[in-house]
Scaffold this motif. Sequence first.
Motif, PDB file in Angstrom:
ATOM      1  N   GLY A 119       0.916  -1.100  -0.044  1.00  0.00           N
ATOM      2  CA  GLY A 119      -0.043  -0.176   0.075  1.00  0.00           C
ATOM      3  C   GLY A 119       0.927   1.377  -0.119  1.00  0.00           C
TER       4      GLY A 119
ATOM      5  N   SER B 214     -13.311   7.884   4.848  1.00  0.00           N
ATOM      6  CA  SER B 214     -12.304   8.593   5.841  1.00  0.00           C
ATOM      7  C   SER B 214     -12.459  10.098   5.639  1.00  0.00           C
ATOM      8  CB  SER B 214     -10.855   7.917   4.998  1.00  0.00           C
ATOM      9  OG  SER B 214     -10.553   8.818   4.040  1.00  0.00           O
TER      10      SER B 214
ATOM     11  N   THR C 294     -11.981   5.570   9.756  1.00  0.00           N
ATOM     12  CA  THR C 294     -11.487   4.300   8.592  1.00  0.00           C
ATOM     13  C   THR C 294     -12.415   4.907   7.474  1.00  0.00           C
ATOM     14  OG1 THR C 294     -11.754   2.072   8.145  1.00  0.00           O
ATOM     15  CG2 THR C 294     -13.471   3.178   9.499  1.00  0.00           C
TER      16      THR C 294
ATOM     17  N   GLY D 294      -9.638  -0.390   2.476  1.00  0.00           N
ATOM     18  CA  GLY D 294      -8.308  -0.190   3.117  1.00  0.00           C
ATOM     19  C   GLY D 294      -7.760   1.229   3.325  1.00  0.00           C
ATOM     20  N   VAL D 295      -8.704   2.143   3.528  1.00  0.00           N
ATOM     21  CA  VAL D 295      -8.228   3.523   3.854  1.00  0.00           C
ATOM     22  C   VAL D 295      -8.250   3.876   5.393  1.00  0.00           C
ATOM     23  CG1 VAL D 295      -8.623   5.736   3.161  1.00  0.00           C
ATOM     24  CG2 VAL D 295      -9.193   4.294   1.630  1.00  0.00           C
TER      25      VAL D 295
ATOM     26  N   VAL E 145      -3.494   6.388   5.056  1.00  0.00           N
ATOM     27  CA  VAL E 145      -3.118   5.229   4.713  1.00  0.00           C
ATOM     28  C   VAL E 145      -4.013   4.520   3.630  1.00  0.00           C
ATOM     29  CG1 VAL E 145      -2.904   2.675   5.399  1.00  0.00           C
ATOM     30  CG2 VAL E 145      -1.983   4.589   6.679  1.00  0.00           C
ATOM     31  N   LYS E 146      -3.429   3.813   2.669  1.00  0.00           N
ATOM     32  CA  LYS E 146      -4.293   3.047   1.602  1.00  0.00           C
ATOM     33  C   LYS E 146      -3.754   1.729   1.504  1.00  0.00           C
ATOM     34  CE  LYS E 146      -6.900   1.675  -1.755  1.00  0.00           C
ATOM     35  NZ  LYS E 146      -8.305   1.226  -1.842  1.00  0.00           N
ATOM     36  N   ILE E 147      -4.419   0.612   1.803  1.00  0.00           N
ATOM     37  CA  ILE E 147      -3.920  -0.736   1.514  1.00  0.00           C
ATOM     38  C   ILE E 147      -4.355  -0.928   0.206  1.00  0.00           C
ATOM     39  CG2 ILE E 147      -4.034  -3.118   2.176  1.00  0.00           C
ATOM     40  CD1 ILE E 147      -2.388  -1.194   4.317  1.00  0.00           C
TER      41      ILE E 147
ATOM     42  N   THR F 211      -9.132  -4.484   5.631  1.00  0.00           N
ATOM     43  CA  THR F 211      -9.370  -3.764   6.565  1.00  0.00           C
ATOM     44  C   THR F 211      -8.345  -3.879   7.878  1.00  0.00           C
ATOM     45  OG1 THR F 211     -11.794  -3.286   6.417  1.00  0.00           O
ATOM     46  CG2 THR F 211     -10.910  -3.231   8.506  1.00  0.00           C
TER      47      THR F 211
ATOM     48  N   ALA G 227      -5.352  -2.208   6.962  1.00  0.00           N
ATOM     49  CA  ALA G 227      -5.325  -0.758   7.216  1.00  0.00           C
ATOM     50  C   ALA G 227      -5.163  -0.457   8.670  1.00  0.00           C
ATOM     51  CB  ALA G 227      -6.475  -0.148   6.730  1.00  0.00           C
TER      52      ALA G 227
END
Length: 332
Positions: free
Chosen positions: A22, A49, A256, A260-261, A275-277, A282, A285
């Motif tokens: 990420g 987010s 959140t 994945g943010v 953050v970004k996966i 989840t 993240a």
Amino acid sequence: MAEAVALVELWRSGMVESRHRGHAVICDGTGAVLDAWGDPGAVIYPRSSVKMIQALPLVESGAADAAGLDDAELALACASHEGAPVHVTLVAAWLDRLGLSEADLLCGAQPSRDRAERRRMLLAGEAPSQLHNNCSGKHAGFLTLARHLGAGSDYNDPGHPVQRAIRAAFEAVTGQPSPCLGIDGCSAPNFATTMHGLARAMAVFANARPDAAEPRTRAAARLTGAMLAHPDLVAGEGRACTELMRAMDGRVAVKTGAEGVFVAILPDRRLGVAVKIEDGATRAAEAAIAGLLIRLGVLDPDHPATLRRLGGPIRNWRGIVTGEIRLAPGFG
């Protein structure tokens, strides 16, 4: 252009079983990137987010004050709540005070994510409503702003005055034009930005003070304060946002987003984090944001809320420890 890098790993019996790649960015109040992993220029949908950004026009326009909104309701405007009775009751009362109802929402019905309430409803044969939708507070905010502006009820339309105001605020705090938009799970527009833009926006909130001259800056400070004062309303019991904010004693706001943010607002440090996966996980993240908050000295690595996301044992159904989630080498 940099590529996504390994941020989080799942270990089992001494071997890496899964690896999550990420991007992550830390920004200061000038908008400068202090640290980055992966590509700060990667364009993403920030999803939920950015609910505090979507709530900026609600406050800076005067709509929140005109409707008599308190901090609990502003926290709900920023929330991805779990549809527990406390969330549903507060949103319903907010709408009722405006002479509106659940039927005016455009977010769609969603089953409660609160286990006890969901079980109660199933046993009672009660169908979920739009009030149970995790975005119902955000949509109540949209309705409040639409009424204040004298605009129509189709507030999810990207051309509606509510969404035009949100886009203007979004582009101002991210410091860049949004290249495109997607439709979120709640049917509202979600404006894309870069990882740098998202972290910069969180730094804008982190540097906002309630006595500032600019209405937008005061609005950002007020929304951040509402989130910090009501972590239980921002998410709910057992949820990462609520537990991590409690673990940091109201000093850091985190939020959140789907796929994945995760973001963080650090008023004491005047920093913003994003953050970004890449694969949307989840668990990764949550681990990544926990790792960065530990790195920044605001989260105890041994707090139970931390260990549930990072570094604590993963157990199987018999209670046997089978592995753990760790930060990838070079991250955090």
